[in-house]
Design a protein around this motif. Structure first.
Motif, PDB file in Angstrom:
ATOM      1  N   THR A  18      -1.503   4.383  -1.146  1.00  0.00           N
ATOM      2  CA  THR A  18      -2.809   4.702  -0.399  1.00  0.00           C
ATOM      3  C   THR A  18      -2.500   4.590   1.183  1.00  0.00           C
ATOM      4  O   THR A  18      -3.163   4.808   1.827  1.00  0.00           O
ATOM      5  CB  THR A  18      -3.832   3.319  -0.690  1.00  0.00           C
ATOM      6  N   PHE A  76      -2.997  -2.626  -8.787  1.00  0.00           N
ATOM      7  CA  PHE A  76      -2.780  -3.197  -7.396  1.00  0.00           C
ATOM      8  C   PHE A  76      -4.005  -4.285  -7.161  1.00  0.00           C
ATOM      9  O   PHE A  76      -5.218  -3.580  -7.268  1.00  0.00           O
ATOM     10  CB  PHE A  76      -2.732  -2.405  -6.188  1.00  0.00           C
ATOM     11  N   VAL A  77      -4.115  -5.469  -7.067  1.00  0.00           N
ATOM     12  CA  VAL A  77      -4.922  -6.434  -6.863  1.00  0.00           C
ATOM     13  C   VAL A  77      -4.956  -6.794  -5.346  1.00  0.00           C
ATOM     14  O   VAL A  77      -3.801  -7.542  -4.871  1.00  0.00           O
ATOM     15  CB  VAL A  77      -5.002  -7.489  -7.359  1.00  0.00           C
ATOM     16  N   THR A  78      -5.783  -6.399  -4.258  1.00  0.00           N
ATOM     17  CA  THR A  78      -5.688  -6.677  -2.807  1.00  0.00           C
ATOM     18  C   THR A  78      -6.215  -7.982  -2.556  1.00  0.00           C
ATOM     19  O   THR A  78      -6.945  -8.337  -3.567  1.00  0.00           O
ATOM     20  CB  THR A  78      -6.489  -5.464  -2.117  1.00  0.00           C
ATOM     21  N   HIS A  94      -0.100   5.642  -7.705  1.00  0.00           N
ATOM     22  CA  HIS A  94      -1.394   5.299  -8.491  1.00  0.00           C
ATOM     23  C   HIS A  94      -2.067   6.325  -9.202  1.00  0.00           C
ATOM     24  O   HIS A  94      -2.891   6.123 -10.183  1.00  0.00           O
ATOM     25  CB  HIS A  94      -2.344   4.501  -7.433  1.00  0.00           C
ATOM     26  N   PHE A  97       2.075   1.614  -3.617  1.00  0.00           N
ATOM     27  CA  PHE A  97       0.828   1.954  -4.416  1.00  0.00           C
ATOM     28  C   PHE A  97       0.512   3.519  -3.987  1.00  0.00           C
ATOM     29  O   PHE A  97      -0.005   4.311  -5.124  1.00  0.00           O
ATOM     30  CB  PHE A  97      -0.353   1.028  -4.137  1.00  0.00           C
ATOM     31  N   LYS A 101       0.897  -1.162  -0.124  1.00  0.00           N
ATOM     32  CA  LYS A 101      -0.091   0.032   0.020  1.00  0.00           C
ATOM     33  C   LYS A 101       0.871   1.365   0.040  1.00  0.00           C
ATOM     34  O   LYS A 101       0.580   2.328  -0.675  1.00  0.00           O
ATOM     35  CB  LYS A 101      -0.973  -0.098   1.293  1.00  0.00           C
TER      36      LYS A 101
END
Lengths: 218, 101
Positions: A52, A79-81, A71, A50, A47
């Protein structure tokens, strides 16, 4: 060739220090496998990269240019959480349009598990197929880097076997950072493996080293 | 630009039900014969936006990543959703006024 670097990442939640002076780099062609115990800060680090989550100190650089929120830079990263990021009412066909994947349509539809669900809403799919579609779509999306948080959880072995070649194929044109507790799968697909231990990132060359970082007990 | 339009479309869709509830309430106020209707409508919509984005932040937070993956920031999405809703609200008020008069 693109280069992503994060440097000097310090992150704490209350009195608990999660990340301490973390440095990590990834370039096109690399699959970085990030391994660590539960709560070691793997997801938090993704994160931070990315954009966030913001640490006390950090420096994120894309091709040697400082970036505040990665991002927000066009075509930089996705990003795939672990919870998934796509709304249930979307279909693969919608996603092909949304993420401009027409040029990869033939490749995507060559994957049987994906092809037969082209017009099915994600919410109507099994957890595994939904996750496979989410990850594949983001791997094919036109970004320099992709972050995958626990991409193999909820996937049956056959779906993992479907996903691994996709990761390897897409790593030829982008950098991929992934983290998962299926460490052997992570190990097999990664070109470089890092362990997050005590807030610090260390590179590991042999699986036996995971024991000294408290991740495995042989 | 295309990503932004896609983000606006899907974020507005995500918030539609909440926007509709507060728009209906506001239009109900609009039909009242009250000198302060615009102040009431304004505050109803403000509360509506706070409620909508609060609920979204709490219950559907993970879907923000869908928009981030389109390289669109949260502020842009929230603002564009409000602008769209205000335009729709004004249009509805104009239509109602035309019908009533």
């Amino acid at each position: 060739m693109n280069l992503l670097e994060v440097d000097g990442v310090d992150l704490s939640f209350g009195n608990r220090k999660i990340l301490s002076h973390v440095y990590l780099s990834c370039e096109t062609g690399e699959v970085i496998g990030l391994i660590g115990r539960n709560g070691s800060g793997k997801s938090s680090l993704l994160k931070v990269i990315f954009g966030t989550l913001t640490g006390a100190h950090q420096s994120v650089r894309l091709n040697r240019q400082y970036v505040k929120k990665l991002h927000q830079v066009s075509q930089s990263i996705n990003f795939v959480t672990q919870e998934g990021v796509l709304m249930s009412y979307l279909t693969l066909d919608d996603l092909i349009k949304i993420f401009h994947l027409r040029k990869y349509e033939a490749e995507l539809l060559a994957i049987d598990e994906i092809k037969r669900e082209r017009f099915t809403r994600l919410g109507a799919l099994s957890g595994g197929t939904r996750k496979l579609i989410e990850i594949t779509v983001h791997l094919y999306a036109d970004t320099m880097f992709t972050l995958l948080d626990e991409p193999f959880s909820y996937l049956s072995p056959v779906l993992v076997e479907t996903l691994l070649p996709i990761i390897q194929q897409r790593s030829r044109v982008k950098g991929i950072i992934l983290t998962d507790h299926q460490y052997q799968t992570v190990w097999s697909v990664s070109s470089r493996r890092l362990v997050l231990y005590d807030g610090i990132v260390q590179e590991v060359k042999e699986q036996e080293e995971l024991e000294q970082y408290g991740y495995l007990s042989f | 630009m295309r990503n932004r339009l896609v983000a606006i479309k899907y974020f507005y869709r995500e918030c539609t039900i909440y926007h509709l509830i507060f728009t209906t309430l506001s239009l109900n106020i609009f039909l009242d014969d009250n000198p302060s209707i615009y102040a009431y409508i304004f505050w109803t919509k403000v509360i509506g936006y706070a409620f909508t984005f609060g609920i979204y932040q709490m219950s559907r937070h993970r879907y923000f990543y869908f928009f981030y993956n389109l390289h669109v920031g949260k502020t842009f999405m929230l603002m564009s959703s409000i602008v769209l809703d205000v335009i729709l609200m004004i249009l509805l008020m104009l239509i109602i006024q035309l019908i009533v008069n």
